[in-house]
Motif scaffolding. Structure first.
Motif, mmCIF file in Angstrom:
data_model
loop_
_atom_site.group_PDB
_atom_site.id
_atom_site.type_symbol
_atom_site.label_atom_id
_atom_site.label_comp_id
_atom_site.label_asym_id
_atom_site.label_seq_id
_atom_site.Cartn_x
_atom_site.Cartn_y
_atom_site.Cartn_z
ATOM 1 N N CYS A 224 0.853 -1.193 0.000
ATOM 2 C CA CYS A 224 0.000 0.000 0.000
ATOM 3 C C CYS A 224 0.890 1.245 0.000
ATOM 4 C CB CYS A 224 -0.911 -0.036 1.229
ATOM 5 S SG CYS A 224 -1.908 1.461 1.448
ATOM 6 N N ASP A 225 0.561 2.223 -0.852
ATOM 7 C CA ASP A 225 1.352 3.441 -0.952
ATOM 8 C C ASP A 225 1.067 4.411 0.186
ATOM 9 O OD1 ASP A 225 2.704 2.738 -3.306
ATOM 10 O OD2 ASP A 225 0.973 3.307 -4.522
ATOM 11 N N VAL A 226 -0.004 4.188 0.955
ATOM 12 C CA VAL A 226 -0.398 5.123 2.003
ATOM 13 C C VAL A 226 0.116 4.672 3.369
ATOM 14 C CG1 VAL A 226 -2.361 6.307 3.079
ATOM 15 C CG2 VAL A 226 -2.468 5.661 0.663
ATOM 16 N N CYS A 227 0.219 3.363 3.572
ATOM 17 C CA CYS A 227 0.648 2.845 4.871
ATOM 18 C C CYS A 227 2.031 3.369 5.249
ATOM 19 C CB CYS A 227 0.697 1.312 4.851
ATOM 20 S SG CYS A 227 -0.926 0.536 4.886
ATOM 21 N N THR A 228 2.217 3.625 6.533
ATOM 22 C CA THR A 228 3.541 3.975 7.053
ATOM 23 C C THR A 228 4.026 2.835 7.929
ATOM 24 O OG1 THR A 228 2.538 5.081 8.955
ATOM 25 C CG2 THR A 228 3.049 6.443 7.015
#
Length: 557
Positions: free
Chosen positions: A101-105
């Protein structure tokens, strides 16, 4: 609460119902110790006469009264609150080969979708705004792997396939670098290649079926060789014990030659088996590879994987499989008997000779007549068969002159008889079957097993080996609305063929042939068995437990 404070790792499966695979809802624990959702176990038992535990198969009579397990329900609720479902499982996190996922940190979750407008991949949590917010309604979500299908030159989705260059391109590429090339939509190209793949799959599956049938015949031949060899050793031993001591050495010679020939024959068949097993393994591997490609949703990925497939090897001819006679060594026994009768004369002439050549002992003895081809031919061997009330389970009602059996809602009291099936809903015919016989069974509603069995098939006990097809004394074809399965000695084989309410059974007892047919306007062979029948057979019917299930032995004109 004290239990929840302990550092114990609790798995979701520990508190899940094995029927619905979800966390227990209104949990109940039955007397064998297994727990289920109350609604799940109720639905599982509804409409059945015999109530079994889905996990351990223990039966209960009468049907148990179910009471909610308050303590177990409270424990499940506390576990939910304590976060049993809160943390994602390890398999939800993105691995080296996954799209993250590109949003997960921090540690990223696996992406489920890719947005063509946002140009980003989203996990289940961060994907939710695309479903809930009106501002995202015009965004197009595709499978996460399509992130790689954006044209690096024009930043457009590649929806076109260039047949000239055999690659996926975007629309701008088709009017620029690939102008004048043979191009079609990726979906159209995928459809054409999918058809080719399906033909290849059908070819492989057919070859697998052919090889598995060949392998089965070979295994039956090995078993027949071993049984025949064992019998001739036993018979020759009895004959030689009647002879004088000078024949002891001759007896040893005969046994040695028989065993040597047995070893040679088994070795020959085993070699063919090994070749078939190798080819079947390779075909199954290829079939699995094709199946994996066939379900790929991404057209480009499908085309890339399909083009990289190695060509399918040509089918080799099936080995010549000689179905050996039922009694491999019967001539050997006759030869030894002749020696016994003429021993003194042969000894005086010093011409004692026991022929053990392949032509004498192991030659093909095809004495059986060819199997009928048309229904009219089969009807020449039709038999009037009736069901024996003394064998019928108490849950069966026999009518129509004891030709029809129907499953009752409640077990009826019956007089005790040593031949009666007491636990399994089964019945045998009154008439024994030898020679060449043909009969038909017409079923109604859900399921029936059409069977043949020896008279000494067990009648009592909960164990599965009482059921037709689950022992070495019976053979059964299970027929229901979904298809067919053949059972013998507790081993089942899936059988393909047209569904029909009427099943034809052909028996050639002396030839060891048992065949099942789907009967409609035409007759279609479902399954054929080659065996050695050592006793007369009886027609049998077996039912699961569905009230109203009916099977009838047809009157044949």
């Amino acid at each position: 609460d004290r239990i929840l404070d302990e550092p114990v790792k609790l798995e979701r499966e520990t508190f899940s119902c094995s029927i619905c695979l979800d966390l227990l809802k209104d949990p109940v624990t039955i007397s064998c110790g297994h727990s289920y959702c109350m609604n799940c176990i109720k639905r599982n038992w509804d409409g059945r006469r015999i109530h079994r535990c889905p996990e351990c198969s223990q039966t209960f009579t009468p049907r148990p009264v179910l009471m909610k397990s308050t303590m177990l329900a409270d424990l499940v609720e506390q576990l939910k609150k304590a976060g049993l479902q809160a943390a994602p499982a390890d398999h939800c996190y993105a691995g080296p080969e996954d799209v993250a996922c590109d949003v997960c940190t921090g540690r990223k979750l696996k992406a489920l979708k890719f947005c063509l407008i946002c140009r980003a991949s989203f996990c289940e949590l961060h994907l939710q705004p695309h479903y809930d917010s009106p501002g995202f309604k015009k965004h197009k979500l595709v499978e996460k792997k399509l992130k790689e299908n954006i044209c690096s030159l024009h930043d457009e989705v590649m929806k076109i396939f260039c047949r000239t260059d055999k690659q996926c391109i975007c629309y701008l590429c088709s009017v620029d670098e690939h102008k004048g090339h043979d191009t079609v939509s990726a979906a159209a190209e995928r459809t054409e290649r999918q058809k080719e793949l399906e033909v290849s799959q059908q070819n492989i599956q057919q070859r697998i079926q052919d090889r598995e049938k060949d392998e089965k015949f070979l295994q039956q031949e090995v078993e027949a060789i071993n049984r025949s060899a064992d019998k001739v050793v036993e018979d020759s031993g009895k004959i030689f014990t009647e002879l004088i001591l000078c024949m002891t050495k001759k007896r040893s010679d005969v046994e040695q030659k028989v065993r040597s020939q047995q070893k040679t024959e088994v070795s020959r068949v085993k070699e063919l088996q090994e070749k078939l097993e190798q080819e079947i393994t390779e075909l199954k591997r290829k079939d699995a590879e094709l199946k994996k490609i066939s379900v790929t949703e991404d057209h480009n990925q499908f085309l890339h994987n399909y083009s990289s497939l190695s060509p399918l090897s040509e089918s080799t001819d099936s080995p010549i499989i000689n179905i050996r006679p039922l009694r491999y060594y019967e001539h050997m026994t006759a030869a030894v008997s002749e020696i016994r009768d003429k021993l003194q004369e042969l000894l005086r002439m010093k011409r004692t000779n026991i022929s053990l050549t392949g032509n004498t002992v192991f030659g093909l003895l095809s004495n059986s007549q060819p199997e009928p081809k048309t229904r009219a031919d089969f009807l020449k061997y039709s038999r009037e068969i009736t069901l024996d009330p003394n064998t019928a389970h108490g849950g069966l009602l026999l009518t129509a002159g004891n030709r029809k059996a129907t499953v009752l809602e409640e077990v009826q009291p019956r007089s005790h008889h040593q031949d009666r099936f007491s636990e399994w809903i089964q019945v045998l015919s009154r008439e024994s079957l030898t020679g060449r016989c043909y009969w038909e069974v017409e079923k109604k509603l859900y399921e029936v097993d059409v069977a043949v069995a020896y008279e000494n098939n067990r009648r009592a006990g909960h164990s599965g080996d009482v059921a037709f097809g689950h022992n070495d004394k019976s053979w059964a074809l299970k027929c229901n609305k979904k298809g067919y399965k053949f059972f013998y000695n507790n081993v089942h084989t899936t059988v393909s063929g047209p569904l029909s309410s009427k099943i034809g059974v052909y028996l050639d007892h002396s030839a060891g042939t048992l065949s099942f047919y789907s009967v409609s306007e035409t007759m279609t062979l479902l399954h054929r068995v080659q065996a050695i029948f050592t006793q007369p057979l009886y027609a049998g019917l077996s039912f699961f437990s569905t009230t109203g299930d009916t099977a009838e032995l047809c009157k044949l004109k």
